[in-house]
Design a protein around this motif. Structure first.
Motif, PDB file in Angstrom:
ATOM      1  N   ALA A  90       0.976  -1.106   0.198  1.00 16.75           N
ATOM      2  CA  ALA A  90      -0.029   0.133  -0.072  1.00 16.75           C
ATOM      3  C   ALA A  90       0.856   1.313  -0.151  1.00 16.75           C
ATOM      4  CB  ALA A  90      -0.843   0.070   1.301  1.00 16.75           C
ATOM      5  N   LYS A  91       2.206   1.305   0.826  1.00 15.44           N
ATOM      6  CA  LYS A  91       2.792   2.466   0.938  1.00 15.44           C
ATOM      7  C   LYS A  91       3.605   2.641  -0.591  1.00 15.44           C
ATOM      8  CE  LYS A  91       4.526   1.751   5.628  1.00 15.44           C
ATOM      9  NZ  LYS A  91       5.561   1.535   6.523  1.00 15.44           N
ATOM     10  N   ALA A  92       3.905   1.643  -1.254  1.00 12.90           N
ATOM     11  CA  ALA A  92       4.424   1.559  -2.567  1.00 12.90           C
ATOM     12  C   ALA A  92       3.308   2.133  -3.557  1.00 12.90           C
ATOM     13  CB  ALA A  92       4.926   0.114  -2.908  1.00 12.90           C
ATOM     14  N   TYR A  93       2.196   1.592  -3.383  1.00 14.54           N
ATOM     15  CA  TYR A  93       1.135   1.933  -4.236  1.00 14.54           C
ATOM     16  C   TYR A  93       0.702   3.656  -4.210  1.00 14.54           C
ATOM     17  CZ  TYR A  93      -3.269   1.166  -7.000  1.00 14.54           C
ATOM     18  OH  TYR A  93      -4.377   1.288  -7.843  1.00 14.54           O
ATOM     19  N   ASN A  94       0.687   3.919  -2.939  1.00 11.64           N
ATOM     20  CA  ASN A  94       0.586   5.272  -2.762  1.00 11.64           C
ATOM     21  C   ASN A  94       1.600   6.235  -3.314  1.00 11.64           C
ATOM     22  OD1 ASN A  94      -0.749   7.122  -0.877  1.00 11.64           O
ATOM     23  ND2 ASN A  94       1.117   7.587  -0.175  1.00 11.64           N
ATOM     24  N   GLU A  95       2.889   5.930  -3.655  1.00  8.66           N
ATOM     25  CA  GLU A  95       3.896   6.612  -4.292  1.00  8.66           C
ATOM     26  C   GLU A  95       3.727   6.607  -5.824  1.00  8.66           C
ATOM     27  OE1 GLU A  95       7.512   4.419  -3.452  1.00  8.66           O
ATOM     28  OE2 GLU A  95       7.411   5.060  -1.368  1.00  8.66           O
ATOM     29  N   MET A  96       2.754   5.980  -6.357  1.00  8.67           N
ATOM     30  CA  MET A  96       2.221   5.861  -7.506  1.00  8.67           C
ATOM     31  C   MET A  96       1.568   6.952  -7.995  1.00  8.67           C
ATOM     32  SD  MET A  96       4.452   3.635  -9.268  1.00  8.67           S
ATOM     33  CE  MET A  96       5.536   4.061  -8.006  1.00  8.67           C
ATOM     34  N   TYR A  97       1.141   7.867  -7.207  1.00  6.04           N
ATOM     35  CA  TYR A  97       0.003   8.884  -7.260  1.00  6.04           C
ATOM     36  C   TYR A  97       0.682  10.217  -6.581  1.00  6.04           C
ATOM     37  CZ  TYR A  97      -3.798   5.856  -8.654  1.00  6.04           C
ATOM     38  OH  TYR A  97      -4.632   4.964  -9.334  1.00  6.04           O
ATOM     39  N   PRO A  98       1.860  10.671  -7.594  1.00  7.69           N
ATOM     40  CA  PRO A  98       2.097  12.099  -7.294  1.00  7.69           C
ATOM     41  C   PRO A  98       1.311  13.021  -7.797  1.00  7.69           C
ATOM     42  CG  PRO A  98       3.459  11.203  -9.042  1.00  7.69           C
ATOM     43  CD  PRO A  98       2.742  10.118  -8.675  1.00  7.69           C
ATOM     44  N   GLU A  99       1.785  14.246  -7.720  1.00  6.37           N
ATOM     45  CA  GLU A  99       0.875  15.485  -8.152  1.00  6.37           C
ATOM     46  C   GLU A  99       1.112  15.726  -9.552  1.00  6.37           C
ATOM     47  OE1 GLU A  99       0.441  20.288  -7.482  1.00  6.37           O
ATOM     48  OE2 GLU A  99       1.561  19.377  -6.276  1.00  6.37           O
ATOM     49  N   ASP A 100       2.586  15.152 -10.193  1.00  4.01           N
ATOM     50  CA  ASP A 100       2.778  15.829 -11.481  1.00  4.01           C
ATOM     51  C   ASP A 100       2.329  14.600 -12.402  1.00  4.01           C
ATOM     52  OD1 ASP A 100       4.438  16.132 -13.885  1.00  4.01           O
ATOM     53  OD2 ASP A 100       5.831  17.190 -12.335  1.00  4.01           O
ATOM     54  N   ARG A 129      -7.997   9.768   2.684  1.00  5.54           N
ATOM     55  CA  ARG A 129      -7.840   9.984   1.451  1.00  5.54           C
ATOM     56  C   ARG A 129      -6.895  11.249   1.451  1.00  5.54           C
ATOM     57  NH1 ARG A 129     -13.611   8.798  -0.650  1.00  5.54           N
ATOM     58  NH2 ARG A 129     -13.381   6.604  -1.261  1.00  5.54           N
ATOM     59  N   GLN A 130      -6.190  11.379   0.825  1.00  6.10           N
ATOM     60  CA  GLN A 130      -5.169  12.627   0.717  1.00  6.10           C
ATOM     61  C   GLN A 130      -5.202  13.287  -0.897  1.00  6.10           C
ATOM     62  OE1 GLN A 130      -3.520  13.911   3.310  1.00  6.10           O
ATOM     63  NE2 GLN A 130      -4.341  12.230   4.494  1.00  6.10           N
ATOM     64  N   LYS A 131      -5.090  14.513  -0.854  1.00  9.97           N
ATOM     65  CA  LYS A 131      -5.183  15.250  -2.334  1.00  9.97           C
ATOM     66  C   LYS A 131      -4.447  14.533  -3.206  1.00  9.97           C
ATOM     67  CE  LYS A 131      -4.864  19.734  -4.314  1.00  9.97           C
ATOM     68  NZ  LYS A 131      -4.428  21.189  -4.338  1.00  9.97           N
ATOM     69  N   PHE A 132      -3.202  14.101  -2.975  1.00 10.56           N
ATOM     70  CA  PHE A 132      -2.362  13.548  -3.952  1.00 10.56           C
ATOM     71  C   PHE A 132      -1.952  12.018  -3.149  1.00 10.56           C
ATOM     72  CE2 PHE A 132      -1.572  17.709  -4.815  1.00 10.56           C
ATOM     73  CZ  PHE A 132      -2.163  17.813  -6.350  1.00 10.56           C
ATOM     74  N   MET A 144      -2.788   7.354  -3.100  1.00 12.39           N
ATOM     75  CA  MET A 144      -3.580   6.216  -3.646  1.00 12.39           C
ATOM     76  C   MET A 144      -4.896   6.709  -3.478  1.00 12.39           C
ATOM     77  SD  MET A 144      -2.775   3.619  -0.444  1.00 12.39           S
ATOM     78  CE  MET A 144      -3.375   2.100  -1.363  1.00 12.39           C
ATOM     79  N   PRO A 145      -5.738   6.225  -4.253  1.00 14.20           N
ATOM     80  CA  PRO A 145      -7.422   6.617  -4.051  1.00 14.20           C
ATOM     81  C   PRO A 145      -7.880   6.087  -2.677  1.00 14.20           C
ATOM     82  CG  PRO A 145      -7.113   5.474  -6.247  1.00 14.20           C
ATOM     83  CD  PRO A 145      -5.805   5.237  -5.633  1.00 14.20           C
ATOM     84  N   ASN A 146      -7.794   5.049  -2.049  1.00 11.26           N
ATOM     85  CA  ASN A 146      -8.191   4.739  -0.961  1.00 11.26           C
ATOM     86  C   ASN A 146      -7.334   3.750   0.077  1.00 11.26           C
ATOM     87  OD1 ASN A 146     -11.206   5.442  -1.848  1.00 11.26           O
ATOM     88  ND2 ASN A 146     -10.847   3.533  -3.435  1.00 11.26           N
ATOM     89  N   PRO A 147      -6.654   4.771   0.830  1.00 12.98           N
ATOM     90  CA  PRO A 147      -5.560   4.081   1.978  1.00 12.98           C
ATOM     91  C   PRO A 147      -6.354   3.012   2.695  1.00 12.98           C
ATOM     92  CG  PRO A 147      -5.303   6.630   1.390  1.00 12.98           C
ATOM     93  CD  PRO A 147      -6.496   5.943   0.977  1.00 12.98           C
ATOM     94  N   PRO A 148      -5.633   1.983   3.396  1.00 12.26           N
ATOM     95  CA  PRO A 148      -5.964   1.332   4.136  1.00 12.26           C
ATOM     96  C   PRO A 148      -6.643   2.039   5.492  1.00 12.26           C
ATOM     97  CG  PRO A 148      -4.095   0.416   3.693  1.00 12.26           C
ATOM     98  CD  PRO A 148      -4.162   1.695   2.882  1.00 12.26           C
ATOM     99  N   VAL A 149      -7.835   1.435   6.116  1.00 11.14           N
ATOM    100  CA  VAL A 149      -8.437   1.811   7.267  1.00 11.14           C
ATOM    101  C   VAL A 149      -7.890   1.010   8.402  1.00 11.14           C
ATOM    102  CG1 VAL A 149     -10.458   2.562   8.531  1.00 11.14           C
ATOM    103  CG2 VAL A 149     -10.357   2.932   5.962  1.00 11.14           C
ATOM    104  N   THR A 150      -7.342   1.760   9.477  1.00 16.79           N
ATOM    105  CA  THR A 150      -6.942   0.740  10.601  1.00 16.79           C
ATOM    106  C   THR A 150      -7.498   1.213  11.829  1.00 16.79           C
ATOM    107  OG1 THR A 150      -4.637   0.448   9.488  1.00 16.79           O
ATOM    108  CG2 THR A 150      -4.729  -0.013  12.080  1.00 16.79           C
ATOM    109  N   PHE A 151      -8.085   0.398  12.470  1.00 22.71           N
ATOM    110  CA  PHE A 151      -8.580   0.615  13.906  1.00 22.71           C
ATOM    111  C   PHE A 151      -7.708  -0.075  14.901  1.00 22.71           C
ATOM    112  CE2 PHE A 151     -12.209   0.189  10.688  1.00 22.71           C
ATOM    113  CZ  PHE A 151     -13.208   1.076  11.198  1.00 22.71           C
TER     114      PHE A 151
END
Length: 864
Positions: free
Chosen positions: A536-546, A643-646, A648-655
């Motif tokens: 998920a961390k690696a996936y998140n890096e695939m969504y930069p602003e540019d 979710r963040q502006k930039f 991954m679309p849907n980060p994991p939810v942790t309780f």
């Protein structure tokens, strides 16, 4: 006796091709079957004699091969355990021989044997004489029997020597012991017999015309309003007379309705070939998108001047326009496209190596698409044609790569082999809507500048206007290629669009390969969750602003075998049987909940087993706005998907810190209310519950449960098709016992057989993370198949056995064979069966045990 199975169907119904409703369709030699076109296709996979190793004189007609095994292709020279990396597979020569008689109905026809691929170097002999030598294990080759004097009624022998030994003279070239995949040997793809008239559409690789041969479909202007389809057909007159022919192209929509048709006349001298080009304008076209992969069909027919059919076939096309605009990003059909996130794909599968049937290639594509993959980079060679067909149909862009990995040979002949591979892969795959880019150079290889530029030049010559991609570190790429492989941080350093060819790896070093992004499914809940969160961390890096950064491909969605490391690659979203890991659901949760395709819809997945060893944190993957977690029927927690502006679309939810086994056991142990122990996760969009998932802890193992992992397909009775059947260990309510350590023994009756035995750990099969798969292969006769599963060692309290039935269907193409492969349904294990208790007897026994344990247990002690 020579059998041409189902050949009577041609006479009775005018067609050899049968399509079952709902079954995927696959091309043969670049075409889908077109009824009454003059081209007939026969399945030549069945009834090969096989011997592993070199055999002196194996090409001879008079060799006695009666003691050789009889097999069907696709075939692997050696079945291997699931965990057999480290170059443990056989490398060396292997021989295939097939006896057949050319049917009398083939008079005045050309008869071709078309091999989709065989691993390594292949030498083909016809009736004892060498007729072809082919170098490379990933692209097709063919032999025209009639060119060597074969006539209807002739008794023939085709013998093929395959050799998957290390050979640095042709690509990939690298020794398997230092390779990140394996050279699983054999004729591992389909073999077909194709008959045509002497006046026929050419094979583009045999015709060897730049941007020509066969059928080549290109496009002029494309918009929502209109699209120009340019169809070039290359026809050769192999007869001894001049001829005038009619070339007809008809475009039909998804429902078979004619959209537009055109015909033209062509005069051909004897032995002459010409290219006929027609331009057809389509009004209001339905454009191809990954999320809406609409396909048209181009029906091409060649007629004699008197109207008699000579040759023809169907080419499926998707009308779309791709543009790589550098800093402005990737555009599809005139619009800025979503990021392209997907994965790489090796072709091997558990036990069978590369010998994967068309149905499994399709299922692989389906599983990748359902996991949210919108692009696949083939690794590191052209894939099976059926996989490409599936990507067209299912909406997956493909980056097609030439064979190669970390190896360069300075001998000029090596580069020429690469150039041939580039030409051949483009000519084979150029009509696929799914092809996004070509990767014409060798992966992770230091090669000279002139090679890089020549590879790009060949690509552009073979497919004008297409795009090349390669790593920006490679010579000549950054300054010349249309797209470069790089990372999000490289945005602004290049003029081109940037794509990450392999993301997700997090190794400590490239010798040990210790990493938290790789987890065998057998390791269980903890490692699988760690892997999912790391990816998920690696996936998140695939969504930069540019927007210059257009996406990336995960390395690697399926576990696979490797040559240079003793461990398989365990970084897959799915294991070698394509059973999902937690990370697969993390990927799926990135699919937009509002998309109609793929049909993920709103989803929630609880990555927690409520076991004695489960984490205090409960992680949920969801594509909804919020997740509500209901624990034990009363405790309710709500978290927004962060979710963040930039990103991954849907980060994991942790309780955090919501589970404690010691507190949880109060319900079943003290209050005797075990049914209260459950987690319910609800997905909310706009404040409304749109989906939910329930997870309960598994109690004791009481039952086995079988399911068929066929993605809705039927097993085809062609002797090589197979499907996975999954056995799960469950409790009384069907909750999977993830910690079960059973050995499952399978048996099959009817028209099927089990692939593998105890030697490779296939049967019996150890339960891992609650399940044990078995591969069931079809026979040549359609019919019912019954699969039974039981615990290897049975007893009163062993999980109850299970069975499931399925039915295979007739092959779509007639089968040519003279002898059937032997079907092995024999069981080498004697049952240790003891009578199982009835439910009433079992409950009485357990009540007695529970009563005694309670009297001497913790609760009674507390009362004192």
């Amino acid at each position: 006796m020579i059998r041409l199975l189902a050949y009577t169907l041609i006479c009775l119904f005018g067609s050899a091709f049968l399509t079952a409703a709902g079954q995927p369709d696959f091309s043969v030699g670049g075409f889908f079957y077109l009824k009454d076109s003059g081209r007939e296709i026969f399945n030549f996979n069945v009834g090969w004699r096989f011997m592993k190793g070199d055999v002196e004189g194996a090409e001879r007609v008079d060799l006695d091969d009666s003691k050789w095994d009889v097999i069907s292709t696709p075939h692997t020279v050696q079945l291997m355990p699931v965990e057999a990396s480290g170059s443990r597979n056989y490398q060396g020569p292997a021989w295939y021989r097939k006896h057949f008689t050319v049917n009398d109905s083939f008079r005045d026809k050309l008869v071709n044997l078309y091999f989709e691929a065989a691993m390594g170097r292949s030498v083909v002999y016809l009736n004892g004489k060498k007729v072809l030598e082919h170098f490379g294990g990933y692209l097709p080759f063919s032999v025209e029997l009639t060119a060597f004097g074969v006539k209807p009624g002739d008794r023939c022998l085709i013998a093929v020597m395959t050799d998957n030994s290390d050979d640095g003279n042709f690509p990939p070239g690298k020794k398997q012991a230092s390779l990140d995949f394996a050279y699983h040997g054999g004729i591992y793809r389909d073999v077909w017999m194709i008959t045509t008239s002497k006046i026929h559409l050419t094979d583009p690789n045999k015709a060897d015309k730049i941007a020509g041969g066969g059928i080549f479909v290109r496009y002029g202007e494309i918009s929502d309003k209109k699209a120009e389809v340019v169809i070039s057909a290359d026809i050769v007159n192999g007869s001894d007379k001049n001829a005038s022919v009619i070339v007809e192209n008809k475009i039909t929509d998804r429902d078979g309705n004619t959209v537009k048709s055109m015909s033209s006349r062509l005069f051909l001298k004897t032995l002459e070939s010409k290219q006929d080009t027609q331009k057809i304008m389509i009004a209001d076209p339905v454009l191809w998108y990954p999320d809406s992969p609409y396909l048209y069909k181009v029906e091409t027919r060649i007629f004699a001047s008197d109207g008699a059919p000579l040759d023809g076939g169907i080419t499926r096309i998707g009308i779309r326009k791709t543009e790589f605009k550098g800093k402005d990003g990737f555009w599809l059909n005139g619009k800025l496209a979503d990021r392209l996130i997907g994965g790489n794909r090796h072709q091997d599968y558990a036990y069978v190596g590369n010998a994967v049937p068309n149905s499994q290639h399709w299922r692989d594509a389906k599983k990748l698409r359902d996991a949210g993959c919108r692009v696949v980079r083939v690794a590191h060679y052209p894939q099976d044609p059926s996989f490409m067909d599936a990507c067209d149909e299912l909406g997956i862009f493909v980056i097609v790569a030439t064979p190669g990995w970390q190896y360069w040979n300075k001998d000029p002949r090596f580069a020429e082999h690469v150039y041939d591979d580039i030409r051949n892969m483009i000519r084979r795959d150029r009509n696929h809507a799914s092809v996004l880019m070509w990767e014409p150079v060798l992966n992770e290889t230091r090669f000279p500048l002139e090679f890089s530029l020549k590879a790009q030049e060949i690509t552009h010559a073979e497919y004008p206007g297409s795009s090349c991609v390669a790593d920006h570190h490679s010579a000549g790429v950054a300054g010349n290629y249309e797209v470069v492989y790089g990372w999000p941080k490289d945005a602004g350093n290049f003029k081109q669009c940037i794509f990450t060819r392999e993301f997700g790896e997090n190794v400590d070093d490239w010798y040990a390969h210790n990493t938290n992004n790789r987890a065998s499914r057998s390791w269980g809940e903890g490692p699988l969750l760690v892997q999912a969160l790391q990816l998920a961390k690696a996936y998140n890096e695939m969504y930069p602003e540019d927007r210059q950064f257009i996406g990336g491909a995960l390395w690697h969605p399926f576990d696979h075998q490797r040559g240079y490391h003793p461990d398989p690659y365990w970084g897959g979203l799915m294991d070698a049987f394509r059973q999902p890991k937690y990370s697969c659901y993390m990927f799926r949760s990135q699919v937009n909940a509002n998309l109609k395709y793929p049909d993920t819809g709103p989803m929630v997945f609880i990555a927690h087993e409520i076991s004695p060893f489960s984490s205090p944190d409960v992680t949920v993957f969801s594509n909804c706005d919020e997740v509500r977690l209901i624990m034990y029927g009363t405790d309710t927690l709500v978290r927004k998907v962060p979710r963040q502006k930039f990103g991954m679309p849907n980060p994991p939810v942790t309780f955090k810190n919501v589970y404690d086994f010691n507190k949880m056991r109060i319900y079943p142990y003290v209050e005797k209310d075990w049914q209260k122990v459950s987690f319910v996760a609800e997905g909310l969009i706009d404040g409304k519950v749109v989906c939910s998932a329930t997870k309960k802890p598994s109690r004791r193992s009481t039952k086995l449960r079988l399911s068929i992992d066929n993605e809705g397909q039927s097993l085809v009775a062609d002797g090589s098709d197979f499907i996975p059947v999954i056995c799960e260990v469950t409790d009384d309510e069907g909750n999977v016992k993830r910690l079960a350590r059973e050995q499952i023994f399978f048996t099959v009756t009817g028209e099927g057989e089990i692939i593998g035995d105890d030697i490779i750990g296939a049967n019996p099969r150890a339960v891992e993370f609650g399940s044990a798969p078995v591969l069931v292969r079809s026979t040549l006769d359609p019919g019912k198949i019954k699969v039974c599963a039981r615990a290897l060692f049975e007893g009163e309290h062993a999980p109850a056995p299970a069975d499931i039935e399925l039915e295979s269907i007739a092959s779509g193409y007639p089968l040519i064979y003279s002898e059937k492969p032997r079907i092995d349904q024999a069981s080498v294990y004697t049952s240790s069966y003891r009578r199982q208790l009835t439910e009433a007897e079992k409950q009485k026994t357990l009540n007695e045990v529970e009563l005694q344990q309670t009297e001497f247990g913790e609760k009674n002690t507390e009362k004192k």
